[in-house]
Motif scaffolding. Structure first.
Motif, mmCIF file in Angstrom:
data_model
loop_
_atom_site.group_PDB
_atom_site.id
_atom_site.type_symbol
_atom_site.label_atom_id
_atom_site.label_comp_id
_atom_site.label_asym_id
_atom_site.label_seq_id
_atom_site.Cartn_x
_atom_site.Cartn_y
_atom_site.Cartn_z
ATOM 1 N N GLY A 644 10.735 5.639 1.883
ATOM 2 C CA GLY A 644 9.035 6.757 2.931
ATOM 3 C C GLY A 644 10.418 5.817 4.418
ATOM 4 O O GLY A 644 11.298 5.142 4.550
ATOM 5 N N HIS A 645 9.683 6.154 5.683
ATOM 6 C CA HIS A 645 10.231 6.211 6.811
ATOM 7 C C HIS A 645 10.166 4.723 7.132
ATOM 8 O O HIS A 645 11.428 3.848 7.914
ATOM 9 C CB HIS A 645 9.265 6.780 7.615
ATOM 10 N N ASP A 646 9.757 3.794 6.341
ATOM 11 C CA ASP A 646 9.641 2.543 6.767
ATOM 12 C C ASP A 646 9.994 1.815 5.976
ATOM 13 O O ASP A 646 10.359 0.500 6.143
ATOM 14 C CB ASP A 646 8.086 2.004 7.003
ATOM 15 N N VAL A 647 9.958 2.128 5.115
ATOM 16 C CA VAL A 647 10.706 1.500 3.254
ATOM 17 C C VAL A 647 11.915 1.641 2.844
ATOM 18 O O VAL A 647 12.266 2.643 2.842
ATOM 19 C CB VAL A 647 9.214 1.801 2.485
ATOM 20 N N LEU A 690 15.063 3.012 13.645
ATOM 21 C CA LEU A 690 14.581 1.113 13.984
ATOM 22 C C LEU A 690 14.358 0.506 15.143
ATOM 23 O O LEU A 690 13.109 -0.541 14.883
ATOM 24 C CB LEU A 690 14.150 0.604 12.382
ATOM 25 N N GLY A 691 15.096 1.471 15.400
ATOM 26 C CA GLY A 691 14.880 0.548 17.307
ATOM 27 C C GLY A 691 15.693 -0.707 17.411
ATOM 28 O O GLY A 691 15.408 -1.866 18.262
ATOM 29 N N LEU A 700 13.325 -9.646 6.726
ATOM 30 C CA LEU A 700 12.755 -8.717 5.048
ATOM 31 C C LEU A 700 11.531 -8.841 4.203
ATOM 32 O O LEU A 700 11.455 -10.307 4.108
ATOM 33 C CB LEU A 700 14.103 -8.547 4.509
ATOM 34 N N LYS A 701 10.648 -8.116 4.050
ATOM 35 C CA LYS A 701 9.516 -8.229 3.726
ATOM 36 C C LYS A 701 9.488 -6.814 2.363
ATOM 37 O O LYS A 701 9.819 -5.895 2.447
ATOM 38 C CB LYS A 701 8.227 -8.445 4.227
ATOM 39 N N THR A 702 9.171 -7.997 1.194
ATOM 40 C CA THR A 702 8.812 -7.627 0.109
ATOM 41 C C THR A 702 7.288 -6.148 0.055
ATOM 42 O O THR A 702 6.589 -7.085 0.471
ATOM 43 C CB THR A 702 8.977 -8.145 -1.287
ATOM 44 N N HIS A 760 11.813 -5.955 10.442
ATOM 45 C CA HIS A 760 10.848 -5.919 11.511
ATOM 46 C C HIS A 760 11.879 -6.852 12.144
ATOM 47 O O HIS A 760 12.475 -8.109 11.677
ATOM 48 C CB HIS A 760 9.644 -6.436 11.760
ATOM 49 N N ALA A 761 11.923 -6.942 13.930
ATOM 50 C CA ALA A 761 12.511 -8.064 14.854
ATOM 51 C C ALA A 761 12.707 -9.425 14.395
ATOM 52 O O ALA A 761 11.099 -9.497 14.440
ATOM 53 C CB ALA A 761 13.445 -6.848 16.048
#
Length: 776
Positions: A644-647, A690-691, A700-702, A760-761
């Protein structure tokens, strides 16, 4: 290391870029003068077989029958650099663990057998006799031989060595014979037998000259098998449509300039490869293929309605296939909006492929790990077979299925006995031949071996080649567990990370390379390998060994077998060690249908092809016919979190300067990435959404609910032409993000081409300058 740069590469594959890359590695390995001489025997009759990929060795080779990656592999093996005991005296294992893959291999060829000394945290030299004696003692002491010992091998092992290794394991008492095929094309070995009755492709090299259409799915010849570009160039120049489905626009499937053509090099005249290029999203191939099949069916119905002839090969379907009606009913229920959403393509894309396919008379479908390394990989490969069966593109010239294997003999070693599945090898014949009862229980494949290691069930792990711990998923879980194993044995030619994770007892045993002269009391010996088209070739070493302390893999197997096993007069280890022709006689007795007159036929131009019933339209399936296999669903990962949006969908990639876990350098020429492997390729819209910024470091996180934190930090964002929602990162670095349980249903091939992750940054800092590859 110089500062990373990202700059679009505008040249074709091959050409001057390839020539310069070859020159660089020859200079770096100190073999600028010597290797070119060796290359005159590369992939030649009475020469040696390439120690890189398994692409077909032609009967009439080019004067220079090698590619950029082949030269890199030869230079890597024949390097002037040596990794001696002095190197290990200067460096502890703990220190070396901080080195990256490239710098671990740069010290050169290993020269002496070594044993890990825990007190000093260093590897120290040891005699071969001491090594074999202690390893044998430990193997004999394993209480549960069916679970406690694993015999792994990589695709570099010869047919002769593979046969003996499998025999050793079965005489020892198990079928724990995982290999590198489990990590890449095990999906093929499961999918094809159910569909057509053989676990390998059906295409020979001369079929490419007869085909009038080529379909490509998830395979990148420019980096992984560059010699394949020659028949593709010839096909394109004949006007043959080449239709590609791949998430990334790989240069080798776009444009090619033949570096062996003086005219092309001087005029820079390049050849267009793909006539259609469809950027399917990661995990969308099953839906895309279903859409193509649905469109072919629609063309068939429309033609009949208009009074024309059938598009489907109705006679072939009636006489040679089973399950078509069920498949047809399923296909009619598939909705176009769902197929578009799942594939990431437009209906018109799939229909354009169907139109070309429907008027083509001889079609080859080529695929690689872009299809096999998915949760739905088995069904995806079978859907590709369904497409071919619809128009009878099996068992005739210029047509068929062509899985492109990776390592040079990964297919051959499976043929001669390296398999964890007892039903795939004639154990009754093997038992009668050698006077024993072979174990009938299924052994460990790669994933199952890892699961057993995590449960502390494995006491001894023998690695005959390869870099097992680096190649497998879930590094964060596997590396600590690996060090709890009682015995680990690394049979290698150069240092790698697996050797730096010693168990209680750990050995590095360096062996001869394929290009080196293997001389016994009976004289110089030869080996044999099988290429991706199931042709078997002889191999003759031509260079002096890198060290007088090296022995052959075959001698090591025989010495271990003599020390571990009870004497058996039918198993002549002493004879096999001295004369490899004796091993080939045994292979011919075990597998007579394919390996009759082995000694002579392996030197025929082009080698000899194993028996392939599908070429005769004989189907060794449960129905006696080729099977249309209807998939259960189009969901790629029904049991994983929704994308989705975040994955995002992470797919792992190889660079142009890499072969499997071997990293030749830190430039990925075709992707314009230089001096780093710590990158993540992203669509510009995802970066903005994602800015993030190009050049920014991210983590990256699974996304998984097993309670394990899998993450990888410090990756630099690179804007790239990749489908929205999909990202790419390099293998094996990204393996830390892949759970051991994330594999293809039915084959347990790690699903490296679609790992759900969040991003995430790391900070607001951005690498300058912010070069935008996608804009280029």
């Amino acid at each position: 290391m110089q500062k990373p740069t990202f700059k679009p590469y505008r040249l074709p594959s091959g050409g001057w870029g390839s020539a310069f890359s070859v020159g660089n590695i020859l200079r770096r390995e100190g073999v600028l003068a010597s290797v070119p001489v060796a290359l005159t025997r590369h992939n030649k009759v009475d020469g040696y077989q390439c120690n890189s990929c398994a692409w077909v060795k032609p009967a009439s080779p080019l004067p220079f029958e090698f590619c950029e990656n082949g030269v890199k592999a030869v230079a890597w093996e024949l390097t002037a650099h040596r990794c001696t005991p002095d190197f290990f005296a200067k460096h502890t294992v703990t220190e070396l663990l901080d080195w990256d893959d490239y710098h671990l291999e740069q010290p050169g060829r290993l020269t002496h057998p070594l044993r890990y000394d825990a007190a000093s945290d260093k590897y120290v030299p040891v005699s071969w006799g001491h090594a074999v004696e202690e390893i044998a003692r430990e193997l004999r002491a394993v209480e549960d031989r069916k679970k406690g010992t694993v015999f792994y091998s990589s695709g570099r092992l010869s047919n002769e060595g593979s046969y003996l290794y499998g025999l050793l394991a079965r005489l020892y008492g198990n079928n724990n014979l995982p290999d590198s095929s489990n990590m890449c094309h095990e999906t093929t070995s499961v999918a094809l037998p159910a569909s057509i009755g053989q676990g390998i492709g059906t295409v020979a090299l001369d079929d490419f000259g007869k085909a009038d259409c080529l379909l490509f799915f998830g395979q990148n010849p420019g980096s992984n098998s560059p010699r394949m570009l020659h028949p593709l160039q010839e096909a394109s120049q004949r006007g043959v449509p080449i239709i590609t489905y791949n998430p990334l626009r790989e240069r080798g499937l776009e444009r090619f300039l033949n570096p062996q053509s003086a005219v092309e090099m001087l005029t820079r005249k390049e050849t267009r490869i793909s006539s259609q290029y469809h950027q399917v999203k990661a995990g969308g191939d099953l839906a895309a293929l279903a859409g193509i099949c649905k469109a072919v069916l629609a063309l068939h119905d429309a033609s009949l309605a208009e009074g024309g002839g059938p598009v489907l090969d109705e006679a072939f379907i009636q006489e040679h296939t089973h399950g078509f009606d069920t498949f047809l009913a399923w296909l009619e229920t598939q909705e176009w909006d769902k197929l578009e959403r799942r594939s990431g393509l437009h209906r018109a894309d799939m229909e354009s492929t169907a139109k070309v396919y429907s008027v083509s008379k001889a079609v080859i479908a080529v695929y690689g790990m872009g299809l096999t390394q998915h949760r739905a990989g088995v069904e995806t490969v079978q859907m590709l077979v369904n497409l071919l069966l619809m128009r009878g593109n099996m068992g005739r010239g210029g047509a068929g299925i062509c899985p492109v294997r990776g390592h040079s003999n990964v297919q051959g070693q499976r043929t001669v006995g390296i398999t964890e599945k007892p039903e795939l090898f004639p154990l009754d014949r093997l038992g009668a031949q050698f006077g024993f009862e072979p174990p009938r229980e299924a052994g460990y494949n790669t994933v199952e071996a890892c699961e057993a290691v995590l449960k502390d069930e494995v006491r001894a792990f023998i690695m005959l080649g390869g870099n097992f711990v680096r190649a497998i998923p879930d590094h964060g879980q596997m590396e600590p567990a690996w060090r709890r194993i009682r015995l680990t044995v690394n049979v290698i030619t150069k240092l790698n990370r697996s050797a730096l994770l010693p168990g209680e007892i750990s050995y590095i045993l360096p062996v001869l390379g394929r290009l080196e002269i293997d001389e016994t009391k009976a004289g110089p010996q030869v080996l044999s390998m099988e290429d991706t088209s199931a042709c078997v070739h002889g191999n003759r070493g031509l260079r002096k060994p890198a060290s007088p302390h090296l022995i052959s893999e075959i001698r090591l197997i025989c010495e271990l077998a003599r020390a571990v096993l009870e004497p058996n007069p039918r198993v002549r280890w002493d004879d096999y060690m001295q004369d490899y022709a004796e091993i080939r006689k045994e292979i011919g007795e075990t597998l007579p249908d394919s390996f009759w007159d082995y000694e002579r036929r392996m030197w025929e131009p082009g080698g000899f092809q194993r028996d392939m019933p599908v070429k005769r339209r004989e189907w060794c399936t449960d129905t006696g016919r080729a099977n249309f296999v209807t998939p259960n669903a189009l969901d790629e990962d029904a049991d994983m979190p929704a994308i989705g949006h975040d994955v995002l969908r992470l797919m792992t990639l190889r660079s142009n300067d890499q072969f499997n876990t071997t990293v030749y350098g830190y430039d990925d020429r075709f992707r314009g990435i230089n001096n780093t492997r710590k990158v993540v390729l992203m669509n510009r819209s995802d970066i903005d959404r994602l800015g993030l910024k190009v050049g920014q470091a991210v983590t990256l996180k699974t996304v998984a609910d097993d309670g394990i934190d899998r993450r990888l930090s410090g990756l630099l964002v690179v804007a790239y032409d990749i489908p929205i929602g999909c990202i790419g990162g390099y293998y094996p670095e990204c393996n830390v993000l892949m759970p051991i349980w994330h594999y293809a249903s039915g084959s347990k091939t790690p699903a490296a081409k679609m790992i759900p992750v969040t991003m995430h940054a790391d900070s607001d800092r951005v690498l300058e300058p912010q070069l935008d590859y996608a804009a280029g």
